[in-house]
Design an enzyme around this catalytic site. Structure first.
Site, PDB file in Angstrom:
ATOM      1  CE1 TYR A 109      58.755  46.858  82.251  1.00  6.28           C
ATOM      2  CE2 TYR A 109      61.115  47.204  82.117  1.00  6.28           C
ATOM      3  CZ  TYR A 109      60.028  46.565  82.691  1.00  6.28           C
ATOM      4  OH  TYR A 109      60.227  45.646  83.703  1.00  6.28           O
ATOM      5  CE  LYS A 166      58.521  47.952  85.660  1.00  6.97           C
ATOM      6  NZ  LYS A 166      57.744  47.382  86.777  1.00  6.97           N
TER       7      LYS A 166
HETATM    8  N1  LIG Z   1      61.345  39.564  83.876  1.00  6.79           N
HETATM    9  C1  LIG Z   1      62.253  40.512  83.925  1.00  6.79           C
HETATM   10  O1  LIG Z   1      63.363  40.385  83.362  1.00  6.79           O
HETATM   11  C2  LIG Z   1      61.973  41.783  84.695  1.00  6.79           C
HETATM   12  C3  LIG Z   1      63.010  42.707  84.831  1.00  6.79           C
HETATM   13  C4  LIG Z   1      62.786  43.868  85.540  1.00  6.79           C
HETATM   14  C5  LIG Z   1      61.556  44.105  86.133  1.00  6.79           C
HETATM   15  N2  LIG Z   1      60.548  43.197  85.979  1.00  6.79           N
HETATM   16  C6  LIG Z   1      59.269  43.499  86.618  1.00  6.79           C
HETATM   17  O2  LIG Z   1      58.872  42.423  87.431  1.00  6.79           O
HETATM   18  C7  LIG Z   1      57.442  42.457  87.597  1.00  6.79           C
HETATM   19  C8  LIG Z   1      56.861  41.079  87.360  1.00  6.79           C
HETATM   20  O3  LIG Z   1      57.038  40.748  85.985  1.00  6.79           O
HETATM   21  P1  LIG Z   1      57.475  39.297  85.494  1.00  6.79           P
HETATM   22  O4  LIG Z   1      58.743  39.443  84.773  1.00  6.79           O
HETATM   23  O5  LIG Z   1      57.351  38.332  86.586  1.00  6.79           O
HETATM   24  O6  LIG Z   1      56.364  39.033  84.359  1.00  6.79           O
HETATM   25  P2  LIG Z   1      55.142  37.976  84.294  1.00  6.79           P
HETATM   26  O7  LIG Z   1      54.382  38.326  83.052  1.00  6.79           O
HETATM   27  O8  LIG Z   1      55.647  36.605  84.452  1.00  6.79           O
HETATM   28  O9  LIG Z   1      54.288  38.384  85.582  1.00  6.79           O
HETATM   29  C9  LIG Z   1      53.566  39.594  85.640  1.00  6.79           C
HETATM   30  C10 LIG Z   1      52.202  39.322  86.239  1.00  6.79           C
HETATM   31  O10 LIG Z   1      51.457  40.570  86.295  1.00  6.79           O
HETATM   32  C11 LIG Z   1      50.119  40.266  85.934  1.00  6.79           C
HETATM   33  N3  LIG Z   1      49.400  41.461  85.469  1.00  6.79           N
HETATM   34  C12 LIG Z   1      49.530  42.099  84.279  1.00  6.79           C
HETATM   35  N4  LIG Z   1      48.644  43.114  84.200  1.00  6.79           N
HETATM   36  C13 LIG Z   1      47.954  43.123  85.384  1.00  6.79           C
HETATM   37  C14 LIG Z   1      46.920  43.931  85.903  1.00  6.79           C
HETATM   38  N5  LIG Z   1      46.386  44.957  85.196  1.00  6.79           N
HETATM   39  N6  LIG Z   1      46.462  43.669  87.139  1.00  6.79           N
HETATM   40  C15 LIG Z   1      46.950  42.619  87.866  1.00  6.79           C
HETATM   41  N7  LIG Z   1      47.933  41.815  87.401  1.00  6.79           N
HETATM   42  C16 LIG Z   1      48.431  42.072  86.186  1.00  6.79           C
HETATM   43  C17 LIG Z   1      50.244  39.214  84.854  1.00  6.79           C
HETATM   44  O11 LIG Z   1      49.040  38.493  84.662  1.00  6.79           O
HETATM   45  C18 LIG Z   1      51.387  38.356  85.386  1.00  6.79           C
HETATM   46  O12 LIG Z   1      50.905  37.276  86.167  1.00  6.79           O
HETATM   47  C19 LIG Z   1      56.935  43.519  86.630  1.00  6.79           C
HETATM   48  O13 LIG Z   1      56.699  44.739  87.333  1.00  6.79           O
HETATM   49  C20 LIG Z   1      58.098  43.691  85.676  1.00  6.79           C
HETATM   50  O14 LIG Z   1      58.105  44.953  85.057  1.00  6.79           O
HETATM   51  C21 LIG Z   1      60.724  42.045  85.273  1.00  6.79           C
END
Ligand SMILES: NC(=O)c1ccc[n+]([C@@H]2O[C@H](COP(=O)([O-])OP(=O)(O)OC[C@H]3O[C@@H](n4cnc5c(N)ncnc54)[C@H](O)[C@@H]3O)[C@@H](O)[C@H]2O)c1
Length: 283
Positions: free
Chosen positions: A157, A161
């Protein structure tokens, strides 16, 4: 952009979590249209219904960000449905954990496919159109604080990132060199946000099913799930991020700016001193 009044946005990973939070915050700030793109179709339908209640024009476009053709089709469809796009949120992302030496090839292919190639596909499909359209527009790449400050059991991851931060910084420089000053970039580096990311395997392709199997007690000791349960909500996180974009920041977070400043300052102290990085939990 110093205002999202009247803007039309496309958000990958828009069916859940931070993506839906970003879309909601953009609409609160005056955006009139949103194309939500996601691989999880039932969740996408629910998100479209939820956001449509605001009165904005919302369309759901099933998309696999790892597939360049699917992302090109998303660009065509979102332009066609909304008549234009000014805000592009390249946000879809997944997580896989485990000791770096135990990671599987499938974990690398899955996570780099979504978190890195997904952003590359989005840049290639959308940025030429934004340049050509000639209107003020903004690309928001969702990376993570894990793209600046690494942590244990997150090698795949963090690698993805760190790459996403590099992509966003490179895009900014490229647009400057190309004289495309009307297209701005921000990189979103969330801390812990309570989303569905720890259930990300729900959308994992069957052909990439061999997951890293580091012992659950090791993962628990690293404290990621525990910290996430204390994380910020995605609605508040989306609002913070969009407010920081409107302040003209390149580096934005779902957390207040002080969060970014504190973690990056500590990381930079170690870098400048040549020390190994200290462990900092993202909360
Ligand atoms: N939640 C956290 O603490 C956190 C922290 C840092 C960064 N992020 C980043 O935020 C972003 C959103 O993640 P989140 O936490 O909302 O998770 P989440 O799982 O709630 O949302 C992620 C979405 O991406 C979609 N997805 C996955 N694979 C896909 C693909 N191949 N094509 C299209 N859509 C796809 C999923 O179906 C989901 O709806 C991500 O890039 C994640 O790495 C999250």
């Amino acid at each position: 952009m110093d205002s999202f009044e009247g803007a039309r946005a496309v958000v990958t990973g828009g069916a859940s979590g931070i993506g839906l939070g970003l879309a909601g915050a953009l609409v609160e700030r005056g955006a009139v249209g949103a194309a939500l793109a996601d691989i999880e179709e039932p969740a996408l339908d629910g998100a479209v219904q939820q956001l449509s209640a605001t009165g904005a024009q919302v369309v759901g476009i099933p998309t696999d960000v790892t597939d360049p053709e699917s992302v090109e089709a998303l660009a065509d469809a979102s332009w066609e449905h909304l008549g234009g796009i000014e805000v592009v949120c390249l946000n879809a992302g997944v997580f896989a954990g485990g000791y770096s030496w135990e990671t599987t090839e499938d974990d690398w292919d899955w996570v780099l496919g979504v978190n890195v190639r997904g952003v590359v596909n989005g840049i290639r499909a959308f940025v030429p159109r934004l340049i050509e359209a000639g209107r003020p527009s903004h690309v928001i790449v969702t990376a993570s604080i894990a793209g600046v400050v690494a942590s244990p059991v997150s090698a795949v991851y963090c690698t993805s990132k760190f790459a996403a931060v590099g992509l966003a910084e490179s895009l900014h420089h490229d647009l400057g060199l190309a004289g495309a000053d009307h297209v701005a970039v921000s990189v979103l580096c969330p801390g812990m946000v309570q989303t569905n990311i720890n259930r990300g395997a729900r959308n994992r392709p069957a052909g990439l099913g061999h997951a890293t199997a580091t012992d659950a007690t090791v993962l628990a000791a690293a404290g990621i799930d525990d910290a996430m349960s204390r994380g910020i909500g995605p609605v508040e996180g989306g609002r913070n991020a969009i407010a920081q974009v409107l302040e003209g920041r390149f580096y934005v977070s779902t957390q207040p700016v002080e969060f970014w400043n504190r973690l990056v300052a500590a990381e930079n102290e170690d870098r400048l001193a040549g020390r190994p990085p200290r462990f900092q939990m993202y909360e």
